[in-house]
Structure formats: C-alpha cells, structure tokens
Design a protein around this motif. Structure first.
Motif, short mmCIF file in Angstrom:
data_model
loop_
_atom_site.label_atom_id
_atom_site.label_comp_id
_atom_site.label_asym_id
_atom_site.label_seq_id
_atom_site.Cartn_x
_atom_site.Cartn_y
_atom_site.Cartn_z
N SER A 191 -49.32 -67.92 -20.49
CA SER A 191 -48.07 -67.86 -21.11
C SER A 191 -47.30 -66.75 -20.83
N LYS A 251 -43.66 -65.25 -18.97
CA LYS A 251 -42.31 -65.31 -18.61
C LYS A 251 -42.18 -64.13 -17.50
N SER A 252 -40.99 -64.63 -16.61
CA SER A 252 -40.76 -63.45 -15.61
C SER A 252 -40.06 -62.17 -16.27
N THR A 253 -39.41 -62.27 -17.44
CA THR A 253 -39.02 -61.13 -17.96
C THR A 253 -39.96 -60.14 -18.55
N TYR A 289 -39.81 -65.29 -9.33
CA TYR A 289 -40.69 -66.40 -9.41
C TYR A 289 -41.93 -66.07 -10.13
N CYS A 290 -42.17 -66.75 -11.19
CA CYS A 290 -43.40 -66.73 -11.97
C CYS A 290 -43.97 -68.07 -12.34
N ASN A 291 -44.98 -68.67 -11.70
CA ASN A 291 -45.69 -69.80 -11.97
C ASN A 291 -46.68 -69.54 -12.97
N GLU A 292 -46.58 -70.36 -14.04
CA GLU A 292 -47.95 -69.96 -15.24
C GLU A 292 -49.05 -70.95 -14.63
N ASN A 326 -35.82 -72.57 -7.33
CA ASN A 326 -35.86 -70.99 -7.33
C ASN A 326 -34.91 -70.40 -5.96
#
Length: 156
Positions: free
Chosen positions: A25, A27-29, A59-62, A154
C-alpha cells in the motif's frame, strides 16, 4: 531554449512485513516524500535544492513493487546515493533497491519487461506439472492486460 536531461531510476521495493502475494500500500507521493527526507538527511539543504526541480515519482506499481523516479541529470546522483539507505516508507518497513538508471521512460519500461520475463522464466522452470504452468500462464495473461493499460496511461 535549454534542454533539460532527465534520468529515470527504476527501483524495487521489498518489505519483510508484507508477503509477496499481497500488494504493497505505497503511493507515489509517499515514495517521493520519503526519498526527499532521506536526501535531506544525507546531503542537507544543498542536496534537496538540487534535486527538487524536476523530481517526481513517476510510476509506482503496488502489485509488482516496482517504481520509476524521474530527476534531472546531475542531481540524480544524490537520489541514487540515498535510495539504499531508505528503511521506511510511510509506516511500512521497506528496503529499496536500484535496478536501472536510464535516460528515457520508454527504456525504463523495456527494462521492467525484461526483468519480469527473467523472473517468470525462473518461476516457470521451477514448476513441475502442466496444471501449475497453465495456472501461472492464466495469471500472467490476466495481470498483463491491466498492467499494459496502466503503463499506457503513465506514458501519456
């Protein structure tokens, strides 16, 4: 006009608290703020000021636990030197490993595809029955449809 060169840093996020089968969990932030805090701790105000312009967690893939960070050429060295020292992202214990530093976002996604293919090849060779292989193939095909649409969003 002056052209700004960017570097795209592909990282892998691992967490011992979350099993590999469950998504993180993150997020990119959260990743963005965590990296800036670590740069401030290691390189001070100069490092943060140098990196802040053009710095973005792109880009952030969980699910795959892979992220791409964009920063300008030159100050990217502050980012790459700070990434191995990250131990927490938000409230989650995590380790971040640099996989690739590239000049374009397209080459970063090409690297991610190759990285996933080698991982899937190693999984495929460990499977013994045809049922396990067909289950893995179905899971990969279902996952790639969602991932391809996310990558296209993206890139735009």
């Amino acid at each position: 006009m002056v052209r700004f060169k960017n570097r795209y840093i592909t990282v892998e996020i691992a967490s011992p608290a979350v099993p590999e089968s469950k998504p993180l969990s993150i997020k990119s932030t959260m990743l963005h703020e965590c990296i800036l805090n670590k740069i401030k701790q290691l390189h001070g105000d100069f490092g943060v000021a140098a990196v802040r312009s053009g710095f973005l967690a792109k880009y952030c893939n969980e699910n795959t636990r892979i992220a791409i960070i964009r920063c300008r050429h030159g100050p990217h060295q502050f980012v790459t030197s700070s990434i191995p020292f990250i131990t927490r992202i938000g409230k989650l214990d995590a380790t971040v490993r640099t996989l690739h530093v590239g000049a374009t976002l397209k080459h970063s996604f090409i690297f991610i595809q190759k990285h996933h293919r080698t991982f899937l090849d190693s999984l495929w060779s460990n499977l013994k029955t045809d049922e396990e292989r067909s289950a893995l193939e179905a899971a990969v095909m279902e996952f790639t449809k969602a991932d391809v649409s996310m990558i296209k969003d993206n890139l735009m």
